[in-house]
Design a protein around this motif. Structure first.
Motif, PDB file in Angstrom:
ATOM      1  N   LEU A  33      -5.187  -0.577  12.303  1.00  0.00           N
ATOM      2  CA  LEU A  33      -4.230  -0.841  11.239  1.00  0.00           C
ATOM      3  C   LEU A  33      -3.191  -1.866  11.678  1.00  0.00           C
ATOM      4  N   MET A  34      -3.055  -2.918  10.882  1.00  0.00           N
ATOM      5  CA  MET A  34      -2.009  -3.904  11.068  1.00  0.00           C
ATOM      6  C   MET A  34      -1.039  -3.811   9.893  1.00  0.00           C
ATOM      7  N   GLY A  35       0.228  -4.053  10.164  1.00  0.00           N
ATOM      8  CA  GLY A  35       1.216  -3.935   9.097  1.00  0.00           C
ATOM      9  C   GLY A  35       2.170  -5.105   9.052  1.00  0.00           C
ATOM     10  N   TRP A  36       2.691  -5.342   7.867  1.00  0.00           N
ATOM     11  CA  TRP A  36       3.828  -6.229   7.693  1.00  0.00           C
ATOM     12  C   TRP A  36       5.061  -5.340   7.477  1.00  0.00           C
ATOM     13  N   TYR A  37       6.115  -5.660   8.190  1.00  0.00           N
ATOM     14  CA  TYR A  37       7.370  -4.941   8.116  1.00  0.00           C
ATOM     15  C   TYR A  37       8.466  -5.924   7.694  1.00  0.00           C
ATOM     16  N   ARG A  38       9.575  -5.397   7.240  1.00  0.00           N
ATOM     17  CA  ARG A  38      10.715  -6.260   6.960  1.00  0.00           C
ATOM     18  C   ARG A  38      12.008  -5.543   7.304  1.00  0.00           C
ATOM     19  N   GLN A  44      17.447  -0.615   8.074  1.00  0.00           N
ATOM     20  CA  GLN A  44      16.408  -0.372   9.071  1.00  0.00           C
ATOM     21  C   GLN A  44      15.134  -1.144   8.715  1.00  0.00           C
ATOM     22  N   ARG A  45      14.352  -1.414   9.714  1.00  0.00           N
ATOM     23  CA  ARG A  45      13.058  -2.051   9.492  1.00  0.00           C
ATOM     24  C   ARG A  45      12.168  -1.082   8.724  1.00  0.00           C
ATOM     25  N   GLU A  46      11.436  -1.612   7.743  1.00  0.00           N
ATOM     26  CA  GLU A  46      10.582  -0.770   6.919  1.00  0.00           C
ATOM     27  C   GLU A  46       9.205  -1.403   6.757  1.00  0.00           C
ATOM     28  N   LEU A  47       8.224  -0.552   6.535  1.00  0.00           N
ATOM     29  CA  LEU A  47       6.862  -1.025   6.327  1.00  0.00           C
ATOM     30  C   LEU A  47       6.726  -1.563   4.909  1.00  0.00           C
ATOM     31  N   VAL A  48       6.095  -2.722   4.791  1.00  0.00           N
ATOM     32  CA  VAL A  48       5.856  -3.339   3.492  1.00  0.00           C
ATOM     33  C   VAL A  48       4.412  -3.094   3.038  1.00  0.00           C
ATOM     34  N   ALA A  49       3.483  -3.321   3.962  1.00  0.00           N
ATOM     35  CA  ALA A  49       2.065  -3.174   3.622  1.00  0.00           C
ATOM     36  C   ALA A  49       1.272  -3.001   4.902  1.00  0.00           C
ATOM     37  N   ARG A  50       0.108  -2.384   4.792  1.00  0.00           N
ATOM     38  CA  ARG A  50      -0.747  -2.251   5.950  1.00  0.00           C
ATOM     39  C   ARG A  50      -2.195  -2.476   5.528  1.00  0.00           C
ATOM     40  N   SER A  52      -6.379  -2.020   7.120  1.00  0.00           N
ATOM     41  CA  SER A  52      -7.287  -1.555   8.171  1.00  0.00           C
ATOM     42  C   SER A  52      -8.194  -2.709   8.597  1.00  0.00           C
ATOM     43  N   LYS A  53      -8.889  -2.523   9.690  1.00  0.00           N
ATOM     44  CA  LYS A  53      -9.786  -3.592  10.143  1.00  0.00           C
ATOM     45  C   LYS A  53     -10.953  -3.750   9.197  1.00  0.00           C
ATOM     46  N   GLY A  54     -11.187  -2.754   8.378  1.00  0.00           N
ATOM     47  CA  GLY A  54     -12.234  -2.847   7.376  1.00  0.00           C
ATOM     48  C   GLY A  54     -11.760  -3.423   6.065  1.00  0.00           C
ATOM     49  N   GLY A  55     -10.429  -3.645   5.946  1.00  0.00           N
ATOM     50  CA  GLY A  55      -9.893  -4.274   4.745  1.00  0.00           C
ATOM     51  C   GLY A  55      -9.222  -3.345   3.757  1.00  0.00           C
ATOM     52  N   SER A  56      -9.156  -2.065   4.063  1.00  0.00           N
ATOM     53  CA  SER A  56      -8.455  -1.145   3.158  1.00  0.00           C
ATOM     54  C   SER A  56      -6.958  -1.386   3.256  1.00  0.00           C
ATOM     55  N   THR A  57      -6.297  -1.401   2.103  1.00  0.00           N
ATOM     56  CA  THR A  57      -4.879  -1.745   2.066  1.00  0.00           C
ATOM     57  C   THR A  57      -4.029  -0.625   1.480  1.00  0.00           C
ATOM     58  N   ASN A  58      -2.757  -0.669   1.847  1.00  0.00           N
ATOM     59  CA  ASN A  58      -1.794   0.275   1.311  1.00  0.00           C
ATOM     60  C   ASN A  58      -0.451  -0.434   1.251  1.00  0.00           C
ATOM     61  N   TYR A  59       0.308  -0.196   0.150  1.00  0.00           N
ATOM     62  CA  TYR A  59       1.555  -0.915  -0.068  1.00  0.00           C
ATOM     63  C   TYR A  59       2.718   0.033  -0.318  1.00  0.00           C
ATOM     64  N   ALA A  60       3.893  -0.391   0.114  1.00  0.00           N
ATOM     65  CA  ALA A  60       5.100   0.334  -0.255  1.00  0.00           C
ATOM     66  C   ALA A  60       5.298   0.198  -1.760  1.00  0.00           C
ATOM     67  N   ASP A  61       5.876   1.213  -2.367  1.00  0.00           N
ATOM     68  CA  ASP A  61       6.040   1.207  -3.821  1.00  0.00           C
ATOM     69  C   ASP A  61       6.823  -0.009  -4.299  1.00  0.00           C
ATOM     70  N   PHE A  67       2.667  -7.964  -3.931  1.00  0.00           N
ATOM     71  CA  PHE A  67       2.272  -8.479  -2.615  1.00  0.00           C
ATOM     72  C   PHE A  67       0.814  -8.135  -2.339  1.00  0.00           C
ATOM     73  N   THR A  68       0.170  -8.996  -1.567  1.00  0.00           N
ATOM     74  CA  THR A  68      -1.206  -8.761  -1.146  1.00  0.00           C
ATOM     75  C   THR A  68      -1.338  -9.056   0.340  1.00  0.00           C
ATOM     76  N   ILE A  69      -1.803  -8.070   1.084  1.00  0.00           N
ATOM     77  CA  ILE A  69      -2.020  -8.240   2.520  1.00  0.00           C
ATOM     78  C   ILE A  69      -3.490  -8.517   2.775  1.00  0.00           C
ATOM     79  N   SER A  70      -3.755  -9.381   3.746  1.00  0.00           N
ATOM     80  CA  SER A  70      -5.132  -9.675   4.120  1.00  0.00           C
ATOM     81  C   SER A  70      -5.180  -9.944   5.618  1.00  0.00           C
TER      82      SER A  70
END
Length: 116
Positions: A33-38, A44-50, A52-61, A67-70
């Motif tokens: 899992l890789m994530g973008w934080y801000r 505090q630093r917070e997770l924006v999106a993550r 997986s190495k297989g391409g599954s994504t999850n986003y903060a509300d 936003f789209t992570i790739s």
């Protein structure tokens, strides 16, 4: 140890778009899992999106639908396409491993400022 370098930030008007890039100094194909934080000023630093190495994504509300992570495991890069930006998105954006970021791998981040 892997290091991350972020780029692509800048000043954009509300409603605008930016694409951020994160380049890893090592292979990310073994990182699940890789994530973008801000981190906004005074917050505090917070997770924006993550992703997986297989391409599954999850986003903060607060970015869902905007936003789209790739990731490109062959090029050791992770990207964040940001649309419909608003002033609340102003922050320094970082990439790192999720859920346990590697302390020594944080880059300088890339500043995103949304303002008219």
């Amino acid at each position: 140890q892997v290091q991350f370098v972020e780029s692509g930030g800048g000043l954009v008007q509300p409603g605008g778009s930016l694409t951020l890039s994160c380049a890893a100094s090592g292979r990310i194909s073994s990182i699940n899992l890789m994530g973008w934080y801000r981190q906004a000023p005074g917050k505090q630093r917070e997770l924006v999106a993550r992703i997986s190495k297989g391409g599954s994504t999850n986003y903060a509300d607060f970015v869902k639908g905007r936003f789209t992570i790739s990731r490109d495991n062959a090029k050791n890069t992770v990207h964040l396409q940001m649309n419909s930006l608003n002033p609340e998105d102003t922050a320094v954006y970082y990439c790192n491993v999720f859920p346990r970021p590697v302390t020594g791998a944080w880059g300088q981040g890339t500043q995103v400022t949304v303002s008219s």
